[in-house]
Design a protein around this motif. Structure first.
Motif, PDB file in Angstrom:
ATOM      1  N   GLU A   9       0.723  -0.818  -0.228  1.00 20.05           N
ATOM      2  CA  GLU A   9      -0.121  -0.331  -0.114  1.00 20.05           C
ATOM      3  C   GLU A   9       0.921   1.002   0.230  1.00 20.05           C
ATOM      4  O   GLU A   9       0.405   2.414  -0.435  1.00 20.05           O
ATOM      5  CB  GLU A   9      -1.296   0.130   1.237  1.00 20.05           C
ATOM      6  CG  GLU A   9      -1.827   1.020   1.760  1.00 20.05           C
ATOM      7  CD  GLU A   9      -3.231   1.015   2.570  1.00 20.05           C
ATOM      8  OE1 GLU A   9      -3.729   2.083   2.603  1.00 20.05           O
ATOM      9  OE2 GLU A   9      -2.397   0.155   3.573  1.00 20.05           O
ATOM     10  N   ILE A  67      -5.316  -1.080  -5.747  1.00 19.87           N
ATOM     11  CA  ILE A  67      -4.674  -1.922  -4.928  1.00 19.87           C
ATOM     12  C   ILE A  67      -5.754  -2.572  -3.911  1.00 19.87           C
ATOM     13  O   ILE A  67      -6.098  -2.832  -3.176  1.00 19.87           O
ATOM     14  CB  ILE A  67      -3.600  -0.392  -3.987  1.00 19.87           C
ATOM     15  CG1 ILE A  67      -3.448  -0.845  -2.851  1.00 19.87           C
ATOM     16  CG2 ILE A  67      -5.063   0.580  -4.069  1.00 19.87           C
ATOM     17  CD1 ILE A  67      -2.044  -1.563  -2.890  1.00 19.87           C
ATOM     18  N   HIS A 125      -5.434  -5.699  -1.669  1.00 22.95           N
ATOM     19  CA  HIS A 125      -6.761  -5.454  -0.644  1.00 22.95           C
ATOM     20  C   HIS A 125      -7.721  -6.481  -0.203  1.00 22.95           C
ATOM     21  O   HIS A 125      -7.474  -7.028   0.761  1.00 22.95           O
ATOM     22  CB  HIS A 125      -7.155  -4.347  -0.099  1.00 22.95           C
ATOM     23  CG  HIS A 125      -6.384  -3.343   0.691  1.00 22.95           C
ATOM     24  ND1 HIS A 125      -5.528  -3.532   1.144  1.00 22.95           N
ATOM     25  CD2 HIS A 125      -6.137  -2.065   0.177  1.00 22.95           C
ATOM     26  CE1 HIS A 125      -4.200  -2.193   1.726  1.00 22.95           C
ATOM     27  NE2 HIS A 125      -4.439  -1.139   0.778  1.00 22.95           N
TER      28      HIS A 125
END
Length: 499
Positions: free
Chosen positions: A171, A199, A203
């Protein structure tokens, strides 16, 4: 907040936290495991509530960003290494369990077990394969290396912590794409082959993996349920042995019909058993002196030739007492009432198996009980005979007494036990309020209701102990006496003198 506590504070010796994930909570916890269980039970919605980052974020850096990532990675690893000191006591415990110089370690290659992973296109199918591979890993730790549930939970916690660290690192390294993203990249790969992952998707994937790991090893109950679902695992059934006014005592058994169904699902094994039985029949027909099983014996007529024979094995539990005056290994058995309670569901399961059989792959198999294999002590216990072999009627085959055992009495003059006589003795003992033993019989067998069982015909001789403890000492004594008479050796007080 919970993620931060898991990463940095879960192993603190003075762990102390008040749950503030909800305004109405405010519960104080002094251990991380209790806090974690509370969060997963009461605050699942708050735990998984996350804001998705910008969908345009990616994890494909250019050259300068790659160098910066490596530098920051070194710093991050240094921070983790400094925190490793707090985990040394756990690591030492795990290593002390796993390290064994005398144990041959066989590592399983996951690629061989899940070689079809490259052909899977669905994300749900891929997650299921990962879940099964991790369960296989835990099963190997549990069954082959005998690791307790607490150690397995520590392993799972560290794996989840690693994934969380990886998530934070990715991240931080993600950046917004620009128009010259490919022009500044010095990668040798073609531009069209470079893939950008958003991203928030990363996640979600890492979060799913973490949830899978945590759900499998969260507690022993969940682990057993997953094994039953994915590996046809059969849990032992619990038997209550104690009375209402006694301390709770349980016994456990796995139903024999389920065990046989799992074993005989293998077509080669079933075929091998059938061929072996057929070959034995042919050999016995060609030579009447051969005897491969109880079918070929005196009581073999009562067995169906097409049924598979069930032979039970019984032994006592050996306990070692390292303290006190009697530091030795002791035998442990159950009293008559507990024995009846323990064997009751086993007898019911075996009787059902003999009456109805089982069907496997369209083939109906029938079974018949044959014998109980045990040493003399266990055979006398399960047969309802006295367990003392130094007085009275100590033999379960005949009515010889202990003072008569060394007398030269012909076998034809020693009365043998029969099924009718034994049943009469058992009935007399049951009807006697004092339950006094008669001729070595102390009561009914706990297997009395088992179809095909009788204490006289179903408990064969203990040949190994009879030979080693009975015949061998007599032969050795005779050889020593003969050798001494022939002056081959002489016996002194402390040693043999050979010539």
């Amino acid at each position: 907040m919970f993620q931060h506590i898991t990463l940095y504070h879960q192993n603190e010796p003075n762990f102390n936290i008040t749950c503030d994930l909800h305004n109405t909570c405010g519960v104080l916890y002094k251990t991380y495991s209790a806090y974690k269980a509370h969060v997963y039970r009461q605050h699942t919605s708050e735990l998984h509530l996350k804001n998705k980052p910008n969908n345009n974020s990616n994890v494909t850096p250019n050259e300068s960003q790659q160098q910066e990532s490596m530098n920051n990675l070194d710093i991050g690893l240094g921070t983790i290494n400094n925190a490793d000191d707090t985990f040394d006591f756990i690591t030492d415990d795990i290593e002390s369990i796993l390290v064994n110089d005398d144990y041959e370690t066989n590592f399983c290659n996951p690629a061989l077990l899940f070689d079809s992973i490259h052909n899977v296109k669905s994300t749900s199918e891929l997650l299921l394969i990962i879940k099964r591979s991790y369960m296989m890993f835990l099963l190997e730790l549990r069954e082959q290396y005998l690791l307790p549930q607490g150690v397995m939970n520590i392993i799972s916690t560290y794996i989840v912590t690693l994934i969380r660290h990886l998530e934070l690192l990715l991240e931080k390294k993600a950046f917004l794409p620009s128009t010259d993203i490919y022009s500044t990249s010095t990668s040798s790969l073609p531009k069209q082959n470079q893939k950008i992952i958003e991203i928030y998707q990363l996640h979600e994937i890492l979060n799913d993996l973490s949830n899978i790991i945590e759900s499998i090893s969260k507690n022993n109950y969940q682990f057993i349920k997953h094994c039953e679902k994915h590996f046809d695992y059969t849990s032992p059934e619990e038997i209550l042995l104690s009375s209402p006014d006694e301390d709770v005592m349980h016994g456990y058994f796995i139903p024999i019909d389920r065990t046989l169904s799992s074993m005989l699902k293998s077509q080669p094994l079933l075929l091998e058993i059938s061929e072996n039985i057929q070959q034995q029949r042919i050999n016995v027909e060609n030579d009447s002196d051969l005897m491969f099983s109880i079918r070929d014996g005196y009581h073999g007529y009562r067995f169906d030739q097409d049924s598979l024979l069930i032979q039970l094995y019984l032994d006592d539990i050996g306990l070692t007492n390292p303290l006190g005056a009697k530091r030795d290994k002791h035998k442990m058995t159950m009293d008559d009432i507990k024995a009846q309670r323990f064997f009751a569901p086993i007898i019911e399961n075996l009787n059902k198996l003999q009456l109805h059989g089982i069907s496997i792959n369209g083939i109906h198999l029938t079974f018949s009980f044959s014998t109980v294999v045990a040493d003399n002590l266990a055979s006398h216990f399960v047969g309802g005979f006295q367990s003392c072999f130094s007085s009275g009627h100590f033999c379960r085959r005949c009515y010889i007494t202990y003072p008569e055992k060394n007398l030269p009495i012909p076998l034809s003059q020693i009365p043998t036990r029969s099924m009718i006589d034994h049943d009469d003795l058992v009935d007399k003992i049951i009807n006697d309020p004092n339950r006094v033993s008669l001729k070595g019989v102390i009561g009914p067998s706990p297997l009395r209701e088992l179809i095909g069982f009788h204490a006289i015909t179903s408990l064969p001789r203990d040949l190994m102990h009879d030979f080693i403890e009975g015949i061998c000492p007599m032969i050795i004594i005779s050889l020593l006496k003969q050798a001494s008479a022939l002056r081959i050796l002489t016996y002194s007080e402390n040693a043999f003198v050979f010539y």
